[in-house]
Structures are given as C-alpha cells and as structure tokens.
Motif scaffolding. Structure first.
Motif, PDB file in Angstrom:
ATOM      1  N   ILE A 117       0.823  -1.214   0.000  1.00 23.16           N
ATOM      2  CA  ILE A 117       0.000   0.000   0.000  1.00 23.16           C
ATOM      3  C   ILE A 117       0.856   1.263   0.000  1.00 23.16           C
ATOM      4  CG2 ILE A 117      -0.222   0.092   2.516  1.00 23.16           C
ATOM      5  CD1 ILE A 117      -3.307   0.907   1.447  1.00 23.16           C
ATOM      6  N   HIS A 118       2.073   1.168   0.514  1.00 30.40           N
ATOM      7  CA  HIS A 118       2.967   2.324   0.517  1.00 30.40           C
ATOM      8  C   HIS A 118       3.350   2.756  -0.896  1.00 30.40           C
ATOM      9  CE1 HIS A 118       3.535  -0.384   3.944  1.00 30.40           C
ATOM     10  NE2 HIS A 118       3.571   0.720   4.681  1.00 30.40           N
ATOM     11  N   ASN A 173      -7.283   1.923  -2.057  1.00 34.02           N
ATOM     12  CA  ASN A 173      -8.536   1.763  -1.318  1.00 34.02           C
ATOM     13  C   ASN A 173      -9.591   2.759  -1.757  1.00 34.02           C
ATOM     14  OD1 ASN A 173      -7.671  -0.412   0.266  1.00 34.02           O
ATOM     15  ND2 ASN A 173      -6.685   0.946   1.746  1.00 34.02           N
ATOM     16  N   LYS A 174      -9.156   3.881  -2.303  1.00 32.80           N
ATOM     17  CA  LYS A 174     -10.103   4.893  -2.782  1.00 32.80           C
ATOM     18  C   LYS A 174     -10.494   4.643  -4.234  1.00 32.80           C
ATOM     19  CE  LYS A 174      -8.554   8.917  -3.922  1.00 32.80           C
ATOM     20  NZ  LYS A 174      -7.970  10.293  -3.902  1.00 32.80           N
ATOM     21  N   ASP A 220       1.149   2.218  -3.470  1.00 29.46           N
ATOM     22  CA  ASP A 220      -0.123   2.388  -4.183  1.00 29.46           C
ATOM     23  C   ASP A 220      -1.126   3.008  -3.214  1.00 29.46           C
ATOM     24  OD1 ASP A 220      -2.134   2.275  -6.037  1.00 29.46           O
ATOM     25  OD2 ASP A 220      -2.395   0.103  -5.971  1.00 29.46           O
ATOM     26  N   ARG A 221      -0.875   4.254  -2.858  1.00 29.19           N
ATOM     27  CA  ARG A 221      -1.614   4.914  -1.769  1.00 29.19           C
ATOM     28  C   ARG A 221      -3.103   5.079  -2.049  1.00 29.19           C
ATOM     29  NH1 ARG A 221       0.918   5.133   3.174  1.00 29.19           N
ATOM     30  NH2 ARG A 221       3.110   5.725   2.944  1.00 29.19           N
ATOM     31  N   THR A 222      -3.517   5.086  -3.303  1.00 28.53           N
ATOM     32  CA  THR A 222      -4.928   5.372  -3.625  1.00 28.53           C
ATOM     33  C   THR A 222      -5.737   4.107  -3.906  1.00 28.53           C
ATOM     34  OG1 THR A 222      -4.454   5.630  -5.994  1.00 28.53           O
ATOM     35  CG2 THR A 222      -4.248   7.598  -4.600  1.00 28.53           C
TER      36      THR A 222
END
Length: 533
Positions: free
Chosen positions: A222-223, A229-230, A225-227
């Motif tokens: 996730i670090h 979850n959005k 691919d920060r977006t």
C-alpha cells in the motif's frame, strides 16, 4: 495434550459440536501428514469430538438410519480431489465404476441392455453416464441432469517461462470470467494433465496435482499504491497477474543450461517447473511431451460459519451441482429393483468449457449428449422398424440444467429484483429469463416443482433485474440443440467466480434429494400433463 488443553480453553465448542465435518485427507490419515496447513488451522480441524468413536465425522450413503444421510462430507472429499476438470472427471469415473457402472468407449460398438448402467468420457473432462430402466421400450424418453466440470481459473500459457527482477515467473492466461483480484496473495499450485512417453514408445495420459504451495501472485504494498482503497484495485491481467515460482539462480551450470535448451518444448517452461512435474509423475523430464495445467488454490474445502452451516471452497460453481447430480444418479439405481419399474433412461451429462461458451469438442455445444442418446435408442431398438424412435424419445425427455445460482448478498441487496432474492439454505433456485438466457418455461418449472412438492422439498425463484445483464447456462444450448424440454436451476451461492466461494450446507442435501426424486418419480408426474395433445 498441552495443545489440546489450550484449544479447549480458547474454543471449547469445537470439542462438542456434532456437526464438525472434516475433509477426507484429514479424516483418513494423520492430521499432521500435510505440512502445508497452518498450525492454527491444523489444530482446529484435527480435534475429534469426544462423542465420535471413529475418525469419520459424517454419515455415509450406506447408513441404515431412517433419515437420508448427508452427502456434504462426500462433497468436500470430491471438491478436494477435483482441482481441475480432469480430476473431477477422473473422480466421477472412479465412483461410477465402484457403483457398478460399465465404462464404454465412444469409438467402440455398444452392446446395451435394459437394466444396465453405463458411462463414457470425452477428453477426460466431459462425462456422460446413464442407467436404462428395465421397463424401457423404444421411443421412451431420457431424464437428464446436466452440469459442467470447469471453473474460472488461470492456465499456463504454452510458453510459460519468464524472468523479472531476479524472479522466475510463470506466464498464465485467464480462463472464464473470474474475479481475478481474489487470486492475489493466495497459496497457489498447479494441477492438470500431462502426456508422458512410455517405455514402449506409446504416449500416456496422466494427471498431476502438486499439493504444496508452489506459486503466488503478490499484491503491491500500500505504501507504493496509496490510492488503491479509494480508487479500487484494478490490476492489468497481462502484466500484474503473473505468479512467482522461485528466485532466479544465477550460478546455473553449463550442463543445466544445455539441458534446458535441449528442445523447444522444454525451453518453453522453466527447468525447475519441469523437474517438479517429473518428480510428481516419477518420470524423467525428457518423457514429458505435453502439459495442460491449471493454477489452483491449495486451501482445502471445508465447513465454516458459526454453526458450520456454510461450505467454503473453490470451484463450487459448478462442481457442487456436478456431484449432486452424479450422486443422485448412482443412488437412484443403487439397490436391486431400483430400475425394475422404470420406463425411461436416467442420465447425467457433465460438460467442460461452459465458462467460455461451451463451443468445444468436450463442451455442451458439441453433439456429445445427443449422439449418445441416438446410439442408445438405436442399440436398444433391435429389430424395431417403426418410425421416428429417436425423435419420439426426445419429445418424451426432460433435461435439468444444474448450475449454481446467485444468492442475495446482504451487503448488496439492491442487485437483486425485490421479489426474486434467493437465500442460502432455502432450496434449489429455479431460474427464469424472458429473453431465454435460461431455458425454463412455465411448464418445465411446474413439472420440476411438482417433484419437490411431492417430496416436501423447498424451491425458490430467480429472475434478473431489467436494468442488469443476465448470465446464461448450458440449458439454452442443449434445449435448442435438439428440442428437449428444459428447466434451469441451481444452488444459491455467494462469491461466484471468486477463488473461494460460499454455499449453504443444507442446500447441498436438498439438491441431492431433489435430483434423486426427479429420477425416481418424474415418469409418473410427466404422464399427468401433455400440453401438445
């Protein structure tokens, strides 16, 4: 003992539940024989409730109790055996032979007799089995349940070997309409069919199943691919859905390089992968001439839920239907006399390639079933010289197209039409579609529900919302192929086409009872209604 004591303190209910059902590989052998199950899961599954006197936790079909025995435990065994369409067919073949069915070959001349039980396979991924009623006369019909053996999965490409950033990768292609994001971060392996050269120069068909976790498709941290979850997880199926096999060894010997490049067929796949296959098959790498492999999830099928009311498994669509149909046919003619008063021919047809349209030699789009029906009629006709024996048989026949159904999702109830929301544990779902995506008619639905009514079995109805697309089944393909009356039905499930699906335990037994009742009583029910007279 210390481990069991801790388990008793943490989950004492596991030691007293009468409904615990274990997969066969845990029931029939040491619980520690599979090192690839996590320790926590192993302890939970391997505890035997004190009220059970043997390792078997389930009633079997040979039970003499008054109530019908559950087939859920046997379904779990079947699912755990059937990682691929080839294994599903092989296990069905084994069970049919054990039940006294005779193996036929489509290339040979058949010699069939009333009261006989027979089957054949095509491509070892399609199977047709049938039992001929002892009261059969020329022109009588077939009572058929049809399902399919394939499920959405990843398949190895003809040239699977690739390397990236120090990893050995395995190139795959997507098969069917899978929920591909569910395949990430799973313990995966390989299974399927291999053609091996024999010592005498012949070629042998062999099945292989690498039971240990062999492959993995990791998600991006996730670090990086920060977006996600959005914006949602939207992997590129060509570049992101490539399983890891191993880390690349840099110090490959000259001899190994020479072996890996010995032939184009071997160079198409990593030497490490070929070595794993040869070890599983106990043959040399050079003897492997062709492979046809699926990527499979290694997690066993099992019961789940607070009351053990769910089945958690891959490939429920459509192996659950296939097994219920197969078991119903076997059990409907198991005892002497079961076929003594039957005028029809009871049949099961399990096809491959439904998930990709059925247009293959082993799919429902091929005339496999109808060719078999014609051959059966011709074989039993003997000196009959009347007109239209096969055509009359078709008009008296009835087909149940059995494929899993969309149960209502509690978090997405608006995806279902308000009055057609099938629930788990509420019986078989009869599928309707005005645009003929399902082959059910008012007449065929009535006849199939009449079977359930006589045996006090629940049924449900499904119709898709007008503002949503509708899937389809082999029902319309077979119904239109030769004009056989057809009803589409299925067991309600959640997570359809996920790597891990869910259905209700009770629905499996209801489906089995409904299918068995169909074989045993449909002849009498059908005589009461003729819409074309």
């Amino acid at each position: 003992m210390a481990a069991i004591s801790r388990l008793q303190l943490l989950q004492p209910s596991l030691l007293v539940k009468p409904s615990v059902i274990l997969p066969k590989f845990l029931r029939s052998s040491s619980p520690f024989s599979n090192p690839y199950i996590s320790g926590t899961r192993l302890r939970k599954l391997s505890v035997t409730p004190p009220h059970c006197s043997s390792s078997d936790q389930i009633p079997k079909s040979s039970s003499t109790s008054g109530s019908s025995p559950s087939i859920v435990g046997d379904l779990l065994d079947y699912l755990n055996e059937s990682w691929t369409q080839f294994h599903a067919t092989a296990e069905a073949k084994r069970q049919l032979i054990a039940a006294g069915f005779h193996l036929l070959n489509e290339s040979d001349e058949w010699d069939l007799k009333p009261g006989g039980r027979y089957f054949f396979t095509r491509n070892m991924s399609c199977l047709v089995a049938f039992a001929i009623g002892e009261e059969y006369t020329v022109g009588n019909g077939f009572h058929i349940i049809a399902a399919h053996t394939d499920s959405p999965c990843l398949k190895l490409k003809p040239k699977s070997a690739s390397s990236k950033s120090g990893y050995l990768m395995v190139n795959v292609q997507t098969y069917g309409g899978g929920l591909w994001h569910t395949w990430f971060d799973r313990d995966l392996s390989l299974a399927g069919r291999v053609i091996v050269k024999g010592e005498d120069g012949s070629f042998l068909h062999k099945l292989v199943k690498v039971k240990r976790p062999l492959l993995r498709v990791p998600t991006l941290a996730i670090h990086l691919d920060r977006t996600v979850n959005k914006d949602g997880f939207k992997p590129n199926l060509e570049t992101h859905l490539i399983p890891l096999l191993a880390t690349k060894l840099e110090d490959v010997s000259a001899e190994s390089k020479e072996k890996s490049n010995a032939s184009s067929s071997k160079a198409a796949h990593h030497p490490l992968l070929m070595q794993i296959l040869s070890d599983e098959l106990s043959c040399s790498i050079d003897d492997i001439v062709s492979i046809e492999l699926n990527v499979c999830d290694t997690q066993p099928s099992c019961l789940g839920g607070g009351n053990d009311e769910f089945i958690f498994s891959g490939r429920l669509d459509n192996l659950a239907s296939s097994y219920c149909a197969l078991r119903a046919l076997v059990d409907s003619c198991e005892s002497p006399g079961d076929l003594s008063s039957e005028h029809a021919i009871r049949m099961v047809a399990l096809f491959d390639n439904e998930e990709v349209g059925s247009d293959s030699v082993q799919g429902a789009g091929a005339p496999t079933m109808f060719q078999a029906m014609r051959r059966i009629v011709d074989c039993l006709a003997h000196q009959y010289v009347g007109e239209g024996a096969f055509e009359r048989a078709i008009r008296r026949s009835f087909l149940v197209s059995a494929d899993m159904a969309h149960g209502v999702h509690p978090n997405f109830m608006d995806k279902h039409e308000e009055h057609h929301r099938p629930e788990l544990q509420k019986g078989l779902v009869i599928k309707h579609n005005a645009n003929q995506r399902y082959a059910t008619s008012g007449v065929t639905a009535f006849l199939f529900k009449e079977v359930a009514k006589i045996h006090n079995l629940p049924t449900q109805e499904f119709a898709v919302r007008n503002d949503m697309g509708c899937g389809s089944t082999i029902g319309p393909i077979l119904a239109s192929g030769v004009g056989v009356r057809t009803v589409d039905c299925g067991i309600a499930q959640l997570s359809m086409h996920s790597v891990r699906e869910i259905c209700g335990k009770e629905d499996v037994d209801i489906a089995y009872k409904h299918f068995k009742a169909f074989y045993q009583t449909f002849s009498n029910i059908d005589k009461k209604l003729n819409v074309d007279s």
